[in-house]
Structure formats: C-alpha cells, structure tokens
Scaffold this active site. Structure first.
Site, PDB file in Angstrom:
ATOM      1  N   GLN A 214      40.809  65.595  16.517  1.00 15.64           N
ATOM      2  CA  GLN A 214      40.022  65.080  17.632  1.00 15.64           C
ATOM      3  C   GLN A 214      38.661  64.694  17.094  1.00 15.64           C
ATOM      4  O   GLN A 214      38.064  65.427  16.317  1.00 15.64           O
ATOM      5  CB  GLN A 214      39.871  66.152  18.717  1.00 15.64           C
TER       6      GLN A 214
ATOM      7  N   VAL B  54      43.409  61.588  17.228  1.00 14.21           N
ATOM      8  CA  VAL B  54      44.112  60.913  16.148  1.00 14.21           C
ATOM      9  C   VAL B  54      45.525  61.482  16.060  1.00 14.21           C
ATOM     10  O   VAL B  54      45.709  62.696  16.065  1.00 14.21           O
ATOM     11  CB  VAL B  54      43.382  61.097  14.800  1.00 14.21           C
TER      12      VAL B  54
ATOM     13  N   ASP C 210      25.963  58.131   8.272  1.00 16.54           N
ATOM     14  CA  ASP C 210      26.494  59.488   8.533  1.00 16.54           C
ATOM     15  C   ASP C 210      27.399  59.936   7.385  1.00 16.54           C
ATOM     16  O   ASP C 210      28.534  60.360   7.595  1.00 16.54           O
ATOM     17  CB  ASP C 210      27.253  59.514   9.857  1.00 16.54           C
TER      18      ASP C 210
END
Length: 817
Positions: A507, A513, A623
């Site tokens: 998740q 997914v 990120d």
C-alpha cells in the site's frame, strides 16, 4: 581483489583467456583436468562439454576427481544457450569424451544469481575464491581474503576445499550445503538444506531441512515457519550421510554412486546410479508424512484426500467460497472467491471443516487446554490469522489443542483417520460478503443519496454532465496521442491479470499495489489509484513523463489504464521488494554482502544521473530514500517513485517548489528561500549511502543521544578517524571489505556537503564509485545545521512527507513498493 582495483588489466586478462580458451576447449577432453589448482588462477566460463540430461546442457570443467566409484567435477553448469550458469560440483558416472551422462548438481555457489557465458572464477593471490560476472562485478565469494590459502582441491568425496600450507582445511563446500548431501557429508546445527523452487529453477525455495536440538526438522519457511516433519530419534549434534544410513534411516545401497537430495516438493530422497540412470531408492519422510502430509501436495487451501486434491467446503468440497486455480491441475491449490481483509474483519466468519487436519499440528507449538470458543476468538481477533485447527482432548470436555495459521497450505481430509490425531476440526477464515452484495449495498446507498439531493442538484446536473463529457473526451484523446506512451489496458484486462486484485503486494500513496501476470507469463505490479482530483493530474504527469523514460536503473512503466473512474499503472515486477527491508530488516533477512551493497549504491547513482542529465527534460526526484529503491531477483537496484518529481528544462538552473520529501533525507537548503536544484537529490543519496553501509536508519530513536542521528555520529567518528566503528557489523563480509566501505562512505560525505554548490553531480558520483575520478577530500562534516536536526527530531518518524505551508504532493504514483 585484483579485478576491483585494476579493472582495465582485469578486463584485458579476461578477454585474452577467453580467446585462448575458446580454441583450447574446442577439442577439450575432460580426462585431462586436474583435481587441484593454486593461487592466482582464473577460469573463464566457456562451455566445452555437452551434458546428456532430459534437457541438453553444457559445462565448463575446472577440476575433476576420478574415483573407483562416482566421479566429481567442479565447474560451470549451464543451460543450452549459456545464458544461465551455476558454479558448482557435479556427481556423475560413465564418462566419455562427448557427453557427461546425467550429471547431478550437488552443490552450487550462486544458485540465486546465475551468470552467463564469459563470467569467470578466480582464486586470487590473497586467497579468495570469487565468481566474477562479465562486467567484473563479484557475484559470489568464499570470503577467505587474507587467510593463508595455498590452493583449491576437489576431494574424492566431492568436497571442494580451500587448503593451507599444511593441507589444513580453510574453507569447504561441505560446510555450505545447498539441497544435497554426499557420502561422508555431515549436516550440523546452523546448517540446513534448502530445496530449489522447481526442477528447472534452482534458486532457493521455501522448503528447509535443518538440525535442531531435537533432531532433524523439515519445514516451510513461511512466517512463522510451519513444520511438517520432526524426527523421533537423535544421534548427536551432527548427522552424517553414509553408505546405508542417515540419521536412523536404513537406506538400500550398492557399490555404485549415491546422493541425497531435498526435493522442491519437500520430499527427502536418495538416488543411486543403476548403470543407465539415477534411480530413487528411498523417500525418507514419506512413511510418516504419507500421500497428503506434504505442505504443497495440493497447493494453498487445497484439500488432500487419498492423494486427490479438491477445495474446502463443509459438505462436499464443491465450495461456494473457494475455486481451483486451474481445474486441469488441481494440485496448484485453491483461491478465495472473495479475499479476506483486515478492513472487513466484521464481515468475516469461519468455514468449519470437520475431520480436517493440518500437517503442522503435531510438530508445532500450540495451546493445550484451550476451549473451542477461545481458539476461534483468538483467530478472529488476529488480523494475520487465516485458519484455526482445534483438536479435542478426548476426555469429554470442549477443551483441546489450538493451532493458529497465518498461511494455509495443503489441508488433510481425516475422515478415515489418515493421521493418528482424531476428532479435529479446521476453521478456515472466509469472507461472508460477496461482491454482489457490496454492489447492491452501494447501489442502494447511491440511489438514496441521489434521491435526497435531487431537488438541490437537478438544475446543475445537465450543465455539469455536458461539460464533464467534454473533459473526459479531451483527457482520453490526450492519453491516446501522447508520444511514446506505454501499453494501454482495459480495466477488465487488468482485473483478469491480477485475479480480481487478489494478490496485494503493498500500500502506498493513493493506491494499493497488486501482483499480476501478463498473457506471456511475465509478472507485473499493478497500482490501483483511488480517488479523484489531484490523482487525475498526477496520473497524466506520471504516464507522460515515466512512459518515455527507459533506463536499466529506473523502474519501468509498461502500461496504464484510464477508463471511467479507474486509474491504474502497470510496472515491471521487482522480486526482492524495496531496499529498506534488506538494510533495516533486522534478523529476518540475511545481511547483504559488500559487493551487493556496492552495486546497489552504483545502480542508484546511475539512475539518478540519468534523471538529472540524460533526459530531454531534467527530472528532480525530491524523495530519494531506501523505500523508493526496488530490487529485482538479482539485486539490481532501480529507482522508483516519481510522484514528487518536477520537470526542469535543461536551460533552467533551478526550480522553486514547496518543501517535500522525507524527514532525515532533506537537504539543508529546504529551510531557505532559495530555489531547489537537483543537488537536493545528491544530498539524499548521500544519506542513503550512509544507511546502506552502516545498516541502520539515519534517524533511529531507539538509540540515545548523538548516536540516534547517523550523520552527527559520522562527523564524530570521522574526526576521531574511527569510521570503522559505524560500518555494519552484522555482515562478516562488510568487515572483510572495511577499507572499501570507508572509501565509499567518504563519497557519501562528499554528497552531503551543506553548501549545495560543493556537492558533486550524480554523473561525477558515478565516476568516483567506478574509480575513474578521485573523490573530494577537503570536506566539511557539518552536513546539517541545528534547524534541520530539530525539524527532523520533532517530526513523526513514520511520516512520509513534510510541508510547512500547504499539503504535499503525495508519493501516489510511485513504482510498486
């Protein structure tokens, strides 16, 4: 190693040997090979000997040992086209110069990492036996570098030995068994046999056989492990396979060759050469396990009755809750029609299977003197519990033994007392909510809400519907005409590929997914996006941007779906998951060796360098962290999660954006008003380098004081010239390569300079990691200022994003996690 420090000379040497060996091996005779070799020897993989097996294969002989019984060969064992080769030891008989007759692989070094033709094995000058891929990366090592190794010998028992000056054993393959044992080989505590995935896939499967204080134990390596055999006799702390005997079993034998193999289906068999073929002479666990006592005999949730497979149901196995995965192959198991979920725990109940038994019951720890209701409630209140087995004590009470199962493999029908434990009931967790009921409930609620609000929205509905249709047509037209777009799938196609989204991988962001399989058998990861608004915009950006990017170190977007309200992304499947589970995973996963960590660092650097400098539009990731680095089955690293990326034209030097990212990985310039450049990714990459080499998180609140912040600890240790203190000590291989690890840490320090103008570009980092340029040595170890540290310290350590002024763009469109 010579290859690592002198790649040019190593490549020249390898190329020369390949040329020489190619002509030499054309007429090679296996009979000419020695059983011993000495230091500084290199053997390239150039298959020269055909193998007579059920599927033709070839070998590259390295060492040969002839005996009066079986013969043994050490070398590369390859499939016919040479694309997948294992370095290992083979047992065979009836040798001739044209073919090896049905050789059996009884030990391999790289079963999880096959190499192609033109890889090489080297016994280095410093005593290490290493397997090197064609690109000069180290695939496997004996980890004997620096030990007093004089040479290598293949003994008359098939044991591959590194020996010292006085012929003492320094390393031996018998200490590292794979799935087989030879005569004279012992299995001792701390060792285990691990079966292959299948006959054609020799990588490690789930079945294990190990030595415990109580004797031998066979089990499935699930979470927690499930035992299906525990010995009833014990012969000491080690168990030796000898002629006619193993661990209390009497085995038929003759003077011919014999070996023991732990099979992919969990059987423990002994094979003997009968003059023409390898013939099974013993199946050691079957007298106790029987036809139905093996965990995968009928697949997950499959019910075994007299060797026949069906699906569970209280009455006649014609289940309303389960269906066979493949009716032509019932042994593949059953799947739930409606998957159970923690989100719908109140809608779940038990399917009661009376006189059903489970293989793990007798050999597992379970609750004695437990009441039936207590057993069932324990499972209902545990989100991980999939089933509960209850065995009545037989004393007229409702108490008995209770076993909770987090995974359900094959179930045994015990109606005719197929096992010794009687009066057992298996309670299988099922969903009492059918999809049709969900649809009806949603329909009723929708119609009710629509009727209640009809008076309010009736006037606007016509105008909105017309405008919405126009926007949808524009969006669909845009998606269909984007240049270089990946494949477009219908929602029904993806629903079928994922078996109705039943195999959830994880998740993240706005969606879950799921694992899926294309028509050609290729595994995929499908991200199902939930919600509207921003997700729609992010979806268009992701498909447009990621669809045109192709690099070996970036997760590939292979398809998408945009149909009505459905938004799905289809990614390549990454078998080993995210990097954080391997470096922060505690004891549940083996520590990564140095060469794997070094390659992962280099792979990440190459992926970021491509995003920054080689795309037609510069892409800043924003990120970079271990959770956004995925690993394939060979531990090749790929950067994922471009949901936070912003495009930057090449003629622009910086982009101003809101603060985003993850605490612990944020560059100091986020606290200033200056615009952000790709150097924020370089800083985050420096943090990731430190975490990979130190085997811990940058910010770890379980530690006290300065030790909780890795970068502060690095500064202190660097000034004390004691960086070796913080290298990951869970891996012995890291300690062996301490000097190289520290050199890469210094490259990480270069990336962490608080002044972003003094950080290298990612392309320069790649060159430094490859040894083509020297890293900067005049470094400032004040990587952060107090504001950054305080900001991280006050942030929730599990928070995925930070934004001072407005909501962050979530990492919704990440690669599969």
């Amino acid at each position: 190693m010579a290859f690592k420090h002198k790649p040019y000379h190593a490549a020249v040497l390898l190329s020369s040997l390949l040329i020489i060996s190619s002509s030499k091996f054309l007429g090679a005779k296996v009979l000419n090979y020695s059983s011993t070799a000495y230091l500084s020897t290199l053997w390239p993989n150039h298959p020269s000997q055909m193998v007579n097996t059920t599927e033709m294969a070839s070998v590259t002989p390295i060492l040969l040992r002839k005996t009066d019984g079986p013969w043994f060969m050490c070398g590369f064992y390859c499939n016919m086209d040479g694309s997948s080769c294992l370095f290992g030891v083979l047992i065979f008989q009836n040798l001739n110069s044209a073919y090896l007759q049905f050789p059996q692989l009884v030990w391999s070094a790289n079963r999880n990492n096959p190499v192609p033709t033109h890889a090489a094995l080297q016994l280095t000058q410093d005593g290490d036996l290493v397997l090197i891929n064609f690109d000069l990366t180290v695939v496997w090592s004996s980890n004997t570098r620096g030990k007093p190794v004089s040479g290598i010998n293949l003994t008359d028992t098939g044991n591959l030995v590194l020996f010292g000056r006085n012929n003492e054993t320094i390393w031996q393959s018998f200490d590292h068994p794979t799935d087989s044992l030879l005569w004279g080989q012992k299995l001792v505590p701390g060792q285990k046999l691990r079966a292959s995935v299948s006959e054609s896939n020799m990588s490690q499967g789930l079945f294990c056989l190990s030595v415990t204080p109580d004797g031998l134990m066979a089990y499935m390596e699930s979470n927690p492990p499930q035992r299906y055999y525990t010995s009833r006799f014990h012969e000491g702390h080690s168990f030796e396979f000898n002629k006619g005997r193993l661990y209390g079993w009497d085995i038929p034998y003759s003077s011919s060759s014999q070996f023991l193999k732990f099979e992919p289906d969990g059987h423990l068999k002994v094979y003997q050469w009968d003059g023409m073929h390898w013939r099974q002479v013993a199946d050691l666990l079957s007298p106790e396990a029987g036809d139905c006592g093996y965990p995968t005999v009928c697949g997950k949730y499959g019910v075994c009755k007299h060797g026949q497979c069906g699906c569970p149901d209280a009455a006649n196995y014609q289940s309303n809750f389960f269906r066979q995965i493949d009716s032509r192959h019932p042994n593949l198991g059953c799947s739930a029609l409606t998957p159970i979920s923690c989100d719908y725990a109140k809608d779940q109940s038990f399917l009661e299977l009376k006189n059903a038994y489970y293989f793990a019951f007798e050999s597992s720890l379970y609750g004695h003197g437990t009441g039936l209701d207590e057993c069932k409630n324990s499972c209902l209140n545990n989100c991980s519990c999939k089933a509960a087995l209850f065995a009545y004590d037989g004393n007229g009470t409702s108490e008995g033994g209770c076993l909770l199962l987090n995974e359900v493999f094959s179930i045994i029908n015990n109606e005719n007392h197929a096992v010794s434990v009687h009066n057992t009931t298996l309670f299988v967790m099922v969903s009492s909510v059918k999809n049709s009921r969900h649809s009806k409930v949603m329909l009723v609620l929708t119609l009710g809400a629509f009727s209640a609000s009809l008076c309010c929205v009736g006037c606007c509905l016509f105008l909105f519907r017309k405008r919405l249709k126009e926007l949808k047509e524009i969006e669909m037209d845009l998606l269909d005409h984007l240049p270089g777009m990946p494949a477009r799938y219908s929602y029904e196609m993806l629903k079928k590929m994922t078996e109705n989204f039943s195999r959830k991988l994880g998740q993240g962001g706005f969606g879950s997914v799921y694992e899926g399989i294309l028509d050609n058998g290729t595994k995929i990861a499908v991200k199902y996006l939930n919600g509207f608004g921003q997700v729609k915009d992010s979806f268009l950006v992701e498909v447009n941007t990621i669809g045109g990017i192709h690099h070996i170190n970036l997760v590939k977007l292979v398809g998408y779906c945009s149909e009505k309200s459905h938004r799905l992304l289809v990614y390549e499947y990454m078998a080993n998951g995210s990097l954080d589970t391997w470096i922060f995973g505690g004891t549940e996963k083996s520590p990564l060796p140095w060469h794997t960590r070094r390659k992962i660092i280099l792979d990440i650097a190459k992926g970021l360098a491509y995003l920054h400098e080689e795309c037609c539009q510069k892409i800043i990731h924003f990120d970079v962290k271990p959770q956004n680095v995925l690993l394939d089955q060979n531990f090749n690293a790929k950067v994922s999660d471009f949901g936070l990326s912003k495009l930057l034209e090449k003629d622009q030097s910086r982009v101003v954006t809101r603060m985003r990212g993850t605490p612990g990985y944020l560059a100091p310039e986020w606290l200033h008003s200056a615009g952000m450049t790709e150097k924020v990714d370089v800083y985050s990459f420096g943090v990731v380098i430190m975490e990979i080499i130190c085997g811990r998180k940058n910010v770890d609140w379980s530690m006290t004081g300065e030790n909780s912040h890795l970068l502060s600890l690095f500064k202190r240790k660097a000034l004390e010239e004691r960086l070796q203190d913080i290298v990951d000590k869970k891996s012995e291989d890291m300690l062996i390569h301490m000097e190289e690890a520290i050199d890469v840490m210094k490259i990480g320090a270069w990336c962490l300079q608080s002044d972003f103008t003094k950080r290298p570009s990612m392309s320069l980092v790649v060159k430094a990691l490859e040894g083509l340029v020297a890293a900067e040595t005049n470094l400032n170890f004040d990587f952060t200022n107090s504001s950054v540290v305080n900001m991280v310290a006050t942030a929730d350590q599990e928070q995925e994003a930070v934004d001072d002024a407005s909501p962050l763009l979530p990492s919704v469109l990440s690669g599969p996690r």
